[in-house]
Design a protein around this motif. Structure first.
Motif, PDB file in Angstrom:
ATOM      1  N   ARG A   1       4.172  -0.965 -10.626  1.00 30.49           N
ATOM      2  CA  ARG A   1       4.290   0.491 -10.515  1.00 30.49           C
ATOM      3  C   ARG A   1       5.496   1.008 -11.288  1.00 30.49           C
ATOM      4  O   ARG A   1       5.428   2.067 -11.919  1.00 30.49           O
ATOM      5  CB  ARG A   1       4.338   0.889  -9.044  1.00 30.49           C
TER       6      ARG A   1
ATOM      7  N   GLU B   1      -5.332  -3.486  -7.361  1.00 31.01           N
ATOM      8  CA  GLU B   1      -4.374  -2.513  -7.885  1.00 31.01           C
ATOM      9  C   GLU B   1      -4.698  -2.161  -9.335  1.00 31.01           C
ATOM     10  O   GLU B   1      -4.570  -1.003  -9.741  1.00 31.01           O
ATOM     11  CB  GLU B   1      -2.942  -3.052  -7.768  1.00 31.01           C
TER      12      GLU B   1
ATOM     13  N   ARG C   1      -7.444   0.348  -9.157  1.00 31.52           N
ATOM     14  CA  ARG C   1      -6.934   1.649  -8.731  1.00 31.52           C
ATOM     15  C   ARG C   1      -6.291   2.390  -9.901  1.00 31.52           C
ATOM     16  O   ARG C   1      -6.539   3.571 -10.121  1.00 31.52           O
ATOM     17  CB  ARG C   1      -5.926   1.474  -7.590  1.00 31.52           C
TER      18      ARG C   1
ATOM     19  N   LEU D   1      -0.295  -6.697 -14.078  1.00 36.04           N
ATOM     20  CA  LEU D   1      -1.155  -7.040 -12.934  1.00 36.04           C
ATOM     21  C   LEU D   1      -2.174  -8.114 -13.307  1.00 36.04           C
ATOM     22  O   LEU D   1      -2.457  -9.006 -12.507  1.00 36.04           O
ATOM     23  CB  LEU D   1      -1.870  -5.786 -12.413  1.00 36.04           C
TER      24      LEU D   1
ATOM     25  N   THR E   1     -11.918  -1.580  -2.633  1.00 33.06           N
ATOM     26  CA  THR E   1     -11.951  -1.286  -4.070  1.00 33.06           C
ATOM     27  C   THR E   1     -13.322  -0.766  -4.484  1.00 33.06           C
ATOM     28  O   THR E   1     -13.424   0.181  -5.272  1.00 33.06           O
ATOM     29  CB  THR E   1     -11.570  -2.544  -4.866  1.00 33.06           C
TER      30      THR E   1
ATOM     31  N   LEU F   1       3.549  -5.713  -6.907  1.00 35.17           N
ATOM     32  CA  LEU F   1       3.044  -4.335  -6.886  1.00 35.17           C
ATOM     33  C   LEU F   1       4.141  -3.353  -7.278  1.00 35.17           C
ATOM     34  O   LEU F   1       3.913  -2.431  -8.069  1.00 35.17           O
ATOM     35  CB  LEU F   1       2.478  -3.988  -5.509  1.00 35.17           C
TER      36      LEU F   1
END
Length: 194
Positions: free
Chosen positions: A56, A93, A96, A71, A138, A52
């Motif tokens: 990012r 993720e 998102r 990812l 989610t 993660l």
């Protein structure tokens, strides 16, 4: 025990995430540098945190598409390793990030893969419950983007039940923040404040 020890790897994953949260991007990247084992061959919690953070950082330095591609690669890697929970976290993720970019269509495709993963029977009940909670969280995000507050609240109720039973305070905070956004959509400001 040296830079490549298990203890150093664990510290690097946690330190990288902490540096990222403090906007110390160079330090975060340095903490994860040359630690490919953290991303692909450690224990699940460390691989999740490191992946993660890495994604990012990629998003900041190379753009959102690079982060989403990373990812996706990690989700496939974890799937190949028969690690469904880390794979679910990577898909969540991805969703998102896609929703943050306004890419609703691609986000729906990722959610469909996440739902399929959640529907796969597992031997461990706790893993099944956590994957289901990741999926419902989610789905709530997607429902909020679709302005479907009632659907979001229903999904969040399920996640809240899991979070309380599993003692996941961080997840409970996410649930409450998303629920507040849903109540605002419904113009129920008292419920949003609660």
């Amino acid at each position: 025990y040296g830079r490549h020890s298990v203890a150093a790897g664990l510290c690097a994953a946690m330190l990288g995430a902490a540096y990222y949260e403090l906007d110390r991007i160079v330090d975060a990247r340095d903490a994860l540098a040359n630690r490919t084992g953290l991303l692909g061959a450690s224990w699940p919690a460390v691989m999740i945190d490191a992946s993660l953070c890495h994604a990012r950082l990629d998003g900041l330095e190379q753009g959102r598409e690079a982060a989403i591609a990373f990812l996706q690669k990690q989700a496939e890697h974890f799937h190949d390793m028969n690690l469904p929970r880390p794979s679910a976290v990577m898909l969540a993720e991805q969703t998102r990030m896609l929703l943050a970019d306004g890419d609703h269509v691609r986000a729906q495709n990722v959610v469909a893969r996440l739902k399929a993963l959640a529907a796969t029977p597992r031997a461990a009940a706790d893993t099944t419950a956590e994957i289901r909670a990741i999926t419902m969280l989610t789905c709530a995000r997607l429902a909020l983007v679709d302005c479907n507050a009632k659907e979001a609240l229903a999904a969040l109720d399920e996640v809240r039940t899991f979070a309380r039973a599993a003692g996941r305070e961080r997840t409970l905070v996410q649930v409450n923040l998303l629920a507040a956004a849903a109540w605002v959509l419904l113009e129920q400001l008292d419920a949003a404040h609660r």
